[in-house]
Scaffold this motif. Structure first.
Motif, PDB file in Angstrom:
ATOM      1  N   ARG A 126     117.762  85.446  20.988  1.00 30.62           N
ATOM      2  CA  ARG A 126     117.568  86.656  20.181  1.00 30.62           C
ATOM      3  C   ARG A 126     116.303  87.485  20.602  1.00 30.62           C
ATOM      4  O   ARG A 126     116.246  88.788  20.520  1.00 30.62           O
ATOM      5  N   ALA A 127     115.211  86.709  20.870  1.00 30.20           N
ATOM      6  CA  ALA A 127     114.081  87.376  21.468  1.00 30.20           C
ATOM      7  C   ALA A 127     114.383  88.289  22.427  1.00 30.20           C
ATOM      8  O   ALA A 127     113.566  89.398  22.704  1.00 30.20           O
ATOM      9  N   TYR A 128     115.102  87.752  23.619  1.00 29.20           N
ATOM     10  CA  TYR A 128     115.507  88.296  24.827  1.00 29.20           C
ATOM     11  C   TYR A 128     116.213  89.507  24.462  1.00 29.20           C
ATOM     12  O   TYR A 128     116.027  90.303  25.414  1.00 29.20           O
ATOM     13  N   ALA A 129     116.928  89.467  23.535  1.00 29.72           N
ATOM     14  CA  ALA A 129     117.904  90.605  23.088  1.00 29.72           C
ATOM     15  C   ALA A 129     117.107  91.707  22.444  1.00 29.72           C
ATOM     16  O   ALA A 129     117.702  93.138  22.550  1.00 29.72           O
ATOM     17  N   ALA A 130     116.147  91.246  21.709  1.00 32.71           N
ATOM     18  CA  ALA A 130     115.435  92.346  20.773  1.00 32.71           C
ATOM     19  C   ALA A 130     115.134  93.811  21.362  1.00 32.71           C
ATOM     20  O   ALA A 130     115.336  94.826  20.618  1.00 32.71           O
ATOM     21  N   PRO A 131     114.653  93.911  22.449  1.00 37.07           N
ATOM     22  CA  PRO A 131     114.275  95.221  23.086  1.00 37.07           C
ATOM     23  C   PRO A 131     115.654  96.215  23.300  1.00 37.07           C
ATOM     24  O   PRO A 131     115.481  97.233  23.160  1.00 37.07           O
ATOM     25  N   LEU A 132     116.792  95.467  23.436  1.00 35.61           N
ATOM     26  CA  LEU A 132     118.043  96.134  23.683  1.00 35.61           C
ATOM     27  C   LEU A 132     118.561  96.665  22.343  1.00 35.61           C
ATOM     28  O   LEU A 132     119.261  97.770  22.243  1.00 35.61           O
ATOM     29  N   ARG A 133     118.206  96.181  21.346  1.00 34.02           N
ATOM     30  CA  ARG A 133     118.649  96.594  19.878  1.00 34.02           C
ATOM     31  C   ARG A 133     118.157  98.226  19.810  1.00 34.02           C
ATOM     32  O   ARG A 133     118.677  98.896  19.012  1.00 34.02           O
ATOM     33  N   ILE A 134     116.853  98.128  20.200  1.00 36.35           N
ATOM     34  CA  ILE A 134     116.107  99.504  20.152  1.00 36.35           C
ATOM     35  C   ILE A 134     116.542 100.248  21.110  1.00 36.35           C
ATOM     36  O   ILE A 134     116.700 101.521  20.891  1.00 36.35           O
ATOM     37  N   ALA A 135     116.814 100.058  22.362  1.00 36.07           N
ATOM     38  CA  ALA A 135     117.016 100.764  23.591  1.00 36.07           C
ATOM     39  C   ALA A 135     118.561 100.682  23.808  1.00 36.07           C
ATOM     40  O   ALA A 135     118.930 101.292  24.968  1.00 36.07           O
ATOM     41  N   GLY A 136     119.326 100.228  23.058  1.00 36.00           N
ATOM     42  CA  GLY A 136     120.856  99.834  23.488  1.00 36.00           C
ATOM     43  C   GLY A 136     121.502 101.440  23.712  1.00 36.00           C
ATOM     44  O   GLY A 136     122.330 101.381  24.669  1.00 36.00           O
ATOM     45  N   ARG A 137     121.264 102.317  22.928  1.00 36.27           N
ATOM     46  CA  ARG A 137     122.051 103.679  23.154  1.00 36.27           C
ATOM     47  C   ARG A 137     121.592 104.189  24.292  1.00 36.27           C
ATOM     48  O   ARG A 137     122.316 104.859  25.038  1.00 36.27           O
ATOM     49  N   ARG A 138     120.631 104.015  24.757  1.00 38.18           N
ATOM     50  CA  ARG A 138     119.860 104.772  26.022  1.00 38.18           C
ATOM     51  C   ARG A 138     120.693 103.948  27.252  1.00 38.18           C
ATOM     52  O   ARG A 138     120.974 104.691  28.181  1.00 38.18           O
TER      53      ARG A 138
END
Length: 247
Positions: free
Chosen positions: A40-52
């Protein structure tokens, strides 16, 4: 959120485990397993940047699309649905083409390291704190003997797609019709010379990201429909080097 995503605060709560898994076509691959909180920590930035990241991939990439999030992890589109869309797109383009050029990346995930991920995320406008967080994760994996992106955790699939999309962008800018499934790219052209030129565009873009082609799979196929139906090698020429394309 940015304070929580500080790379200096990165800590693993569980071991990074890896092990061999048989490949459907033979051989093995090594899968990495993270503890639930670490993934989940590894994925956390993608939750914010996923649209880009999704916007950078564009319509030509059919695998590993994020449909939503659950329990802090990206939920990817089921592969049979994605594969059917890929097939429909490839069929439409194959019927309008005379040649298909195919290519994929050698040791795809292993070859996508911290520098490639950092440069690609920066290029698509991801905020620097998030880039730093992801770079720190990949360096930590490297310290534990994992080359490039770890195969297995879902965030790796999303990051790989973001880097591989550099080829999509180059082909799209050159006006080349193509489809991509992870690192497998199919280019549709009116003739061998056009197909070879398009391969040069793709391989140059990959090279700029540190990705090497699997030479055995860089091929020109004389029968686009036959390639789509069964992928038989009898439909292919042996011309595989873009610095000496078939005329």
């Amino acid at each position: 959120m940015r304070e929580r995503l500080g790379p200096a605060d990165l800590r693993l709560t569980d071991e990074v485990r890896s092990g061999p898994v048989p490949r459907p076509g033979g051989g093995i691959r090594w899968l990495v397993r993270l503890g639930p909180s670490d993934e989940r920590a590894y994925a956390a930035p993608l939750r914010i940047a996923g649209r880009r990241v999704a916007a950078a991939s564009g319509p030509h990439a059919h695998a590993n699309r994020i449909l939503g999030w659950r329990d802090g992890l990206p939920q990817l589109e089921p592969w049979p649905v994605a594969r059917e869309r890929w097939r429909a797109d490839a069929r439409r383009l194959a019927l309008r083409s005379r040649v298909v050029a195919t290519a994929d990346v050698r040791d795809c995930y292993a070859s996508i390291g911290p520098v490639a991920v950092q440069e690609r995320l920066q290029a698509i406008g991801v905020a620097e704190p998030l880039v730093g967080w992801m770079r720190a994760w990949l360096r930590m994996f490297a310290d534990r003997g994992v080359r490039g992106l770890p195969v297995g955790p879902t965030p790796s699939a999303v990051l790989a797609d973001a880097v591989l999309a550099i080829g999509d962008h180059a082909l799209r800018s050159a006006g080349v019709a193509h489809v991509r499934w992870v690192d497998d790219v199919a280019i549709f052209a009116s003739g061998r010379r056009e197909a070879a030129a398009a391969l040069d565009v793709l391989l140059t873009a990959w090279g700029a990201a540190g990705l090497e082609p699997n030479e055995a799979k860089v091929r020109l196929h004389a029968d686009p429909v036959g390639w789509l139906l069964d992928g038989a090698s009898r439909h292919s020429w042996t011309s595989a080097r873009c610095d000496n394309p078939a005329s």
